[in-house]
Design a protein around this motif. Structure first.
Motif, short mmCIF file in Angstrom:
data_model
loop_
_atom_site.label_atom_id
_atom_site.label_comp_id
_atom_site.label_asym_id
_atom_site.label_seq_id
_atom_site.Cartn_x
_atom_site.Cartn_y
_atom_site.Cartn_z
N LEU A 1 -7.51 43.28 57.44
CA LEU A 1 -8.12 44.00 58.47
C LEU A 1 -6.90 44.40 59.38
O LEU A 1 -6.79 45.58 59.56
CB LEU A 1 -9.25 43.39 59.28
N VAL A 2 -6.08 43.25 59.74
CA VAL A 2 -5.01 43.54 60.85
C VAL A 2 -3.99 44.83 60.08
O VAL A 2 -3.71 45.52 60.77
CB VAL A 2 -4.42 42.30 61.04
N LEU A 3 -3.78 44.51 58.96
CA LEU A 3 -2.93 45.13 57.95
C LEU A 3 -3.41 46.68 57.83
O LEU A 3 -2.71 47.66 58.04
CB LEU A 3 -2.48 44.59 56.83
N ILE A 4 -4.69 46.80 57.49
CA ILE A 4 -5.08 48.01 57.41
C ILE A 4 -5.19 48.99 58.75
O ILE A 4 -4.93 49.90 58.74
CB ILE A 4 -6.75 48.11 56.85
N VAL A 5 -5.53 48.19 59.94
CA VAL A 5 -5.69 48.89 61.28
C VAL A 5 -4.11 49.25 61.43
O VAL A 5 -3.69 50.37 62.01
CB VAL A 5 -6.07 48.08 62.31
N ALA A 6 -3.13 48.50 61.33
CA ALA A 6 -1.66 48.80 61.45
C ALA A 6 -1.28 49.95 60.81
O ALA A 6 -0.44 50.86 61.18
CB ALA A 6 -0.86 47.50 61.34
N ALA A 7 -1.52 49.93 59.53
CA ALA A 7 -1.07 51.08 58.54
C ALA A 7 -1.94 52.39 59.02
O ALA A 7 -1.11 53.48 59.08
CB ALA A 7 -1.51 50.79 57.10
N LEU A 8 -3.07 52.48 59.52
CA LEU A 8 -3.76 53.60 60.09
C LEU A 8 -3.17 53.89 61.36
O LEU A 8 -2.79 55.25 61.28
CB LEU A 8 -5.20 53.31 60.15
N ALA A 9 -2.87 53.17 62.10
CA ALA A 9 -2.17 53.42 63.50
C ALA A 9 -0.85 54.01 63.13
O ALA A 9 -0.36 54.92 63.80
CB ALA A 9 -2.14 52.20 64.23
N GLY A 10 -0.14 53.40 62.23
CA GLY A 10 1.32 53.95 61.84
C GLY A 10 1.34 55.39 61.36
O GLY A 10 2.02 56.20 61.80
#
Length: 182
Positions: free
Chosen positions: A28-37
């Motif tokens: 979940l953290v990786l998905i949120v980071a990818a979307l924010a980026g």
């Protein structure tokens, strides 16, 4: 049991692999980071955000080259040109926006410029992501430039324009505000 087996059991207890919940949290953290980026990159690419010059000056040259530049300053010889909105108030929905490019020194419209609309949005009403579609239309008369636009809702709209004036180097840039009413 020997001391060696106790040590091995204690070691395994301390270093147990992460459970399913930990892996889900990491995912979940990786998905949120990818979307924010991706969102930040999209905003930078379309010019919604500009990196301040003081920050960009401290970045390595290869990184700074990829960042969007702020709007270029208008050359001094083009400061004598400005756009004028002929209809500051128009109906919402499909509308024709008419502008005039004026040479302030001569007090006359410039008839043979290449004028193009860069953006139409509702930034004056605090909604810069609310954009409208535009396309150029035939000029109704010399010195007047027209654009067919879809003003989806009532309110204030910002029209960002640019023009190339024959015989001049650089681009005239301006932003005009119009009001869409019912």
């Amino acid at each position: 049991m020997t001391g060696r087996e106790d040590f091995f059991d204690a070691y395994q207890e301390e270093h147990r692999p992460a459970g399913r919940g930990a892996w889900l949290l990491l995912g979940l953290v990786l998905i949120v980071a990818a979307l924010a980026g991706a969102g930040a990159g999209y905003g930078l690419a379309r010019g919604a955000w500009v990196i301040p010059g003081a920050v960009a000056a401290r970045l390595p040259e290869p990184v700074a080259a990829w960042l969007p530049k702020g709007a270029p300053l208008m050359p001094p010889d083009l400061k004598d040109y400005s756009f004028e909105l002929l209809d500051p108030e128009t109906k919402s929905g499909e509308a024709t926006l008419r502008v005039r490019l004026l040479d302030k020194r001569a007090g006359k419209p410039v008839a043979d410029a290449l004028v193009y609309a860069r953006r139409l949005d509702m930034a004056p009403d605090g909604m810069p992501t609310m954009t409208g579609k535009m396309k150029p239309e035939a000029s109704p008369e010399a010195g007047i430039y027209a654009f067919r636009a879809n003003l989806a809702m009532e309110g204030r709209w910002r029209l960002s324009l640019a023009a190339k004036v024959p015989g001049k180097t650089g681009t005239v840039q301006d932003q005009l505000v119009l009001r869409a009413v019912e």
